[in-house]
Scaffold this active site. Structure first.
Site, mmCIF file in Angstrom:
data_model
loop_
_atom_site.group_PDB
_atom_site.id
_atom_site.type_symbol
_atom_site.label_atom_id
_atom_site.label_comp_id
_atom_site.label_asym_id
_atom_site.label_seq_id
_atom_site.Cartn_x
_atom_site.Cartn_y
_atom_site.Cartn_z
ATOM 1 N N LYS A 1 0.940 -1.131 0.043
ATOM 2 C CA LYS A 1 0.013 0.276 0.186
ATOM 3 C C LYS A 1 0.657 1.214 -0.033
ATOM 4 C CE LYS A 1 -4.400 0.607 0.238
ATOM 5 N NZ LYS A 1 -5.262 -0.071 -0.203
HETATM 6 N N1 GLU Z 1 -7.169 -0.251 -3.223
HETATM 7 C C1 GLU Z 1 -8.264 -1.064 -3.853
HETATM 8 C C2 GLU Z 1 -8.062 -2.107 -2.410
HETATM 9 O O1 GLU Z 1 -7.129 -1.797 -1.605
HETATM 10 C C3 GLU Z 1 -7.297 -2.178 -4.779
HETATM 11 C C4 GLU Z 1 -6.173 -2.599 -4.947
HETATM 12 C C5 GLU Z 1 -4.944 -2.650 -6.812
HETATM 13 O O2 GLU Z 1 -6.130 -2.487 -6.943
HETATM 14 O O3 GLU Z 1 -4.134 -3.296 -6.777
HETATM 15 O O4 GLU Z 1 -8.280 -3.117 -2.780
#
Ligand code: GLU
Length: 417
Positions: free
Chosen positions: A107
């Site tokens: 993240k």
């Molecule tokens: N931000 C989204 C999540 O929390 C998608 C992450 C992604 O597609 O890599 O799952």
């Protein structure tokens, strides 16, 4: 020891510990999986429109990459902290494992208020942040995506920046891009489509008919707004919606298409005709069958849990329920489809986007949606079966499956050297 719910990482670790206990993980495996693998903090200058230079802080954390490259979104928010990004990275590891896609968890975040930045300031910030984290990201190492307050345009700027440094286009370095530069059909709606599939499955399990159910949705960003539309199309009565301006309520049902139109035109839901204004706090405790938190962490807590009326909670946001509230709701027999399963549709279609970019071969929208449906329903049923076998709830069912998969990969690879 009491968990500090204001610290999302403490919450994430406590959820992991519970699963590790049940799985009987070794001390070594626990120690490995409790900690993020890599953490990068970047402080960088951005030139503002008035000529001043301001410093910003950003993060990129990779929790575990034993099942594949690191994957996870990037959020822009004045609230981002390293511990929050650590928690979100760990949740991504479990999320990818629950749906069985070959990624580890990561993240990123930048501490900023995107609503106070002009479009060109936002572009310079995104490009500089992409450059700062380019020592980690890449199509084989770590693939970012959108999250709170980031969108396809920001992904395009980041992809372009990374590509400029390489000297050629690298679409697979980031997902959630616009279609014109290697984005995928269905990615924008993917998280919400996953929400629709798991809601449908959970309703079948608890004997709830979509056409006789009332739904409250907190959050009207990409996930909340499109989930509202898709649950409305499933036949549910949407009785309340909210965004940062507050909530709107009509016990007889809200026309979601009209609400989307209104929000676009007025910049907020506030004042939507035929609705009564409610606060975001009141919204969560309104009478309804299904509650869909689709905003931020820590919304259903020890403080408001006794007033929650929903029988089914679908966690579209990451970490919306504190462990204390979670245990109370379980004791009351409320079904909770946990975040790491419920909102995994987004990263699943990100996986499809990455595969399409690597192969330079693109799929039709119906192929994306059909594959997403089969992955989400299969994952839901596997979690439900696990929970039934182990006589536990869906969250623990999802954790048991996910943590076991990551632990197995970690065990098989071994400790280097
Ligand atoms: N931000 C989204 C999540 O929390 C998608 C992450 C992604 O597609 O890599 O799952």
């Amino acid at each position: 020891m009491a968990i500090n719910i204001d610290n999302a990482y403490d919450v994430a670790v406590s959820q992991f510990d519970e699963a590790a206990d049940r799985l009987g993980l070794s001390q070594a495996m626990r120690a490995i999986l409790r900690k993020p693998k890599r953490e990068l903090i970047v402080n960088f200058p951005v030139r503002m429109d008035n000529g001043d230079v301001e410093m910003f802080t950003g993060y990129r954390v990779q929790h575990n990459i034993n099942r594949g490259p690191a994957k996870g979104g990037i959020r822009f928010s004045p609230e981002v902290s390293l511990d929050e990004v650590r928690a979100l990275a760990m949740w991504m590891t479990w999320k990818c494992a629950v749906v069985g896609i070959p990624f580890g968890g990561a993240k990123g975040g930048v501490l900023c208020d995107p609503h106070k930045l002009s479009r060109s300031e936002l572009e310079r910030l995104a490009r500089r942040y992409a450059t700062e984290i380019s020592i980690l990201i890449g199509p084989n190492s770590d693939i970012p995506a959108p999250d709170m307050n980031t969108n396809p345009q920001i992904m395009a700027w980041m992809m372009d920046t990374f590509s400029m440094h390489q000297g050629y286009s690298v679409p697979a370095v980031i997902t959630g891009k616009p279609l014109a530069i290697g984005g995928s059909e269905g990615r924008l709606e993917a998280t919400a489509r996953g929400i629709q599939f798991v809601t449908r499955e959970a309703m079948i399990d608890i004997g709830m008919n979509p056409e006789e159910s009332s739904v409250v949705i907190q959050g009207f960003g990409n996930v909340g707004a499109i989930s509202a539309r898709l649950l409305y199309e499933l036949g549910c009565k949407i009785v309340a919606l909210s965004d940062i301006s507050g909530g709107v309520y009509n016990p007889n049902g809200i026309d979601v298409h009209q609400a989307m139109h209104y929000s676009k035109e007025h910049g907020a839901l506030r004042g939507l005709p035929n609705t009564e204004a409610v606060t975001n706090a009141e919204l969560l405790t309104l009478p309804c069958d299904v509650l869909v938190p689709a905003a931020i962490e820590n919304q259903i807590t020890g403080k408001n849990v006794s007033q929650i009326k929903a029988r089914l909670i679908i966690e579209a946001a990451n970490g919306p329920t504190t462990p204390e509230a979670d245990h109370i709701l379980n004791d009351r027999g409320v079904t909770i489809v946990p975040d790491i399963l419920a909102n995994a549709g987004g990263v699943t279609v990100s996986y499809f986007e990455w595969v399409q970019d690597l192969q330079r071969f693109f799929w039709a929208e119906h192929e994306i949606n059909d594959r997403l449906e089969s992955i989400m329903t299969r994952a839901y049923r596997a979690v439900r079966n696990k929970a039934q076998q182990q006589e536990t709830n869906l969250r623990m069912g999802a954790y048991l499956l996910a943590v076991a998969r990551v632990a197995e990969a970690t065990e098989i690879r071994g400790v280097y050297p």
